[in-house]
Design an enzyme around this catalytic site. Sequence first.
Site, PDB file in Angstrom:
ATOM      1  NE  ARG A 101      -3.853   0.452   1.854  1.00  0.00           N
ATOM      2  CZ  ARG A 101      -4.938   0.531   2.490  1.00  0.00           C
ATOM      3  NH1 ARG A 101      -5.306   1.190   3.582  1.00  0.00           N
ATOM      4  NH2 ARG A 101      -6.254  -0.145   2.010  1.00  0.00           N
ATOM      5  CG  HIS A 128      -8.179   0.117  -2.696  1.00  0.00           C
ATOM      6  ND1 HIS A 128      -7.642  -0.867  -2.407  1.00  0.00           N
ATOM      7  CD2 HIS A 128      -9.150   0.173  -1.581  1.00  0.00           C
ATOM      8  CE1 HIS A 128      -7.768  -1.568  -1.165  1.00  0.00           C
ATOM      9  NE2 HIS A 128      -8.698  -0.654  -0.535  1.00  0.00           N
ATOM     10  CD  GLN A 131     -12.831  -2.606  -0.689  1.00  0.00           C
ATOM     11  OE1 GLN A 131     -11.980  -2.324   0.341  1.00  0.00           O
ATOM     12  NE2 GLN A 131     -13.963  -3.061  -0.326  1.00  0.00           N
ATOM     13  CG  ASP A 232     -13.883   5.870  -0.850  1.00  0.00           C
ATOM     14  OD1 ASP A 232     -13.895   5.408   0.205  1.00  0.00           O
ATOM     15  OD2 ASP A 232     -12.758   5.901  -1.504  1.00  0.00           O
ATOM     16  CB  CYS A 270     -13.909   0.372   0.323  1.00  0.00           C
ATOM     17  SG  CYS A 270     -13.444   2.078   0.600  1.00  0.00           S
ATOM     18  NE  ARG A 298      -9.804  -5.720   0.334  1.00  0.00           N
ATOM     19  CZ  ARG A 298      -9.132  -4.471   0.787  1.00  0.00           C
ATOM     20  NH1 ARG A 298      -9.877  -3.515   1.594  1.00  0.00           N
ATOM     21  NH2 ARG A 298      -7.755  -4.414   0.681  1.00  0.00           N
TER      22      ARG A 298
HETATM   23  N1  NVA Z   1     -10.260   6.284  -1.192  1.00  0.00           N
HETATM   24  C1  NVA Z   1      -9.880   6.141   0.014  1.00  0.00           C
HETATM   25  C2  NVA Z   1     -10.279   4.282   0.363  1.00  0.00           C
HETATM   26  C3  NVA Z   1      -9.572   3.884   1.606  1.00  0.00           C
HETATM   27  C4  NVA Z   1      -9.705   2.323   1.768  1.00  0.00           C
HETATM   28  C5  NVA Z   1      -8.311   6.383   0.507  1.00  0.00           C
HETATM   29  O1  NVA Z   1      -7.656   6.402  -0.481  1.00  0.00           O
HETATM   30  O2  NVA Z   1      -8.106   6.873   1.525  1.00  0.00           O
HETATM   31  N1   CP Z   2     -11.110  -0.581   2.435  1.00  0.00           N
HETATM   32  C1   CP Z   2      -9.867  -0.502   3.072  1.00  0.00           C
HETATM   33  O1   CP Z   2      -9.113  -0.940   2.221  1.00  0.00           O
HETATM   34  O2   CP Z   2      -9.752  -0.540   4.306  1.00  0.00           O
HETATM   35  P1   CP Z   2      -8.299  -0.179   5.010  1.00  0.00           P
HETATM   36  O3   CP Z   2      -7.856   1.342   4.671  1.00  0.00           O
HETATM   37  O4   CP Z   2      -8.761  -0.218   6.469  1.00  0.00           O
HETATM   38  O5   CP Z   2      -7.362  -1.176   4.797  1.00  0.00           O
END
Ligand code: NVA
Ligand code: CP
Length: 327
Positions: A101, A128, A131, A232, A270, A298
Amino acid sequence: MPRHFLRDDDLSPAEQKEVLALALRLAEDRFAERPLEGPRTVAILFDKSSTRTRVSFATGVAELGGSPLVMEAGSSQLGRGESIADTTKVLTRMASAIVWRTFGQDRIEEMAEHASVPVVNALTDQFHPCQILADLQTIAQHTGGLTPGDRPALAGRSLAYLGDGANNMAHSYLLGGATAGMDVRIAAPVGHRPEPSIVHAAEAIAERTGGSVLITDDPATAVRGATAVITDTWVSMGQEGESGRGEETFHRFQVTEELMELSGGIFLHCLPAYRGKEVAAAVIDGARSVVWDEAENRLHAQKALLTWLLRHPDEATAAHARPLDRR
Ligand code: NVA
Ligand code: CP
């Protein structure tokens, strides 16, 4: 060359179906696959916060018979300036796969160039994709599951995503939804529309799969009759200081009970969610919400993905290589 999963269109439509079918099977028979028996290690790196991704990858690797090595970027030399190339060359000598990540998509693309084991995108600023696999599995489970040919029933169904159309989730719904043959509708304020190159890529995929792509600033148009309504956060990780990300910009795109009535479908998010912002509490905590199944998926989807990637080395890469100019 190993197979990587850096963005949703790294799986062809047929390959995505295989992964989703396996994910649906693993949800029924959790310990059916043990590709990491040994145990083989999977390195799981985080440059950003995480709850679901961390827990689902760590649990999933263990359930596949392997050993998860979860590392915070700040506690590794990567966080002190060691290059991505050098870090990757070391990890790849010991780990059987790398999950990361991070921030820019260019960072994970660079890692993949130096890795001799599969690299998996656990969220970047642009995509992502893990997800979306879980979300497609969730939609399949709640709208028909497996078809007689042991394939997830998604083609011809529609998903409507409301909110920040320029974030990683919107981009991944475009590519992943189109790959599944779905009608993908994105409703976003004019200043927060998806990256045009991603829209074009999704349209090209949809042409092959029978799906479609719609970008609009009208939430009602997007959700009418949609199989799934999705949103989201309006403020993704790394955007906390940005102005113009509040109610003044996005309030029309909050998923309300009225919009859910117009859809008649299920609600996905998500997570983490902000009640009263992108979604009304009555929706996410209501009867149409499948967010907890989605979170559990997931685990199953990523186990299926890792199993599939480890079983499909290079010959498949040649069969479905993304054009270099899109990397
Ligand atoms: N769009 C959000 C998704 C979190 C799982 C982010 O990047 O923070
Ligand atoms: N949806 C998701 O990726 O959650 P986290 O940021 O908690 O991993």
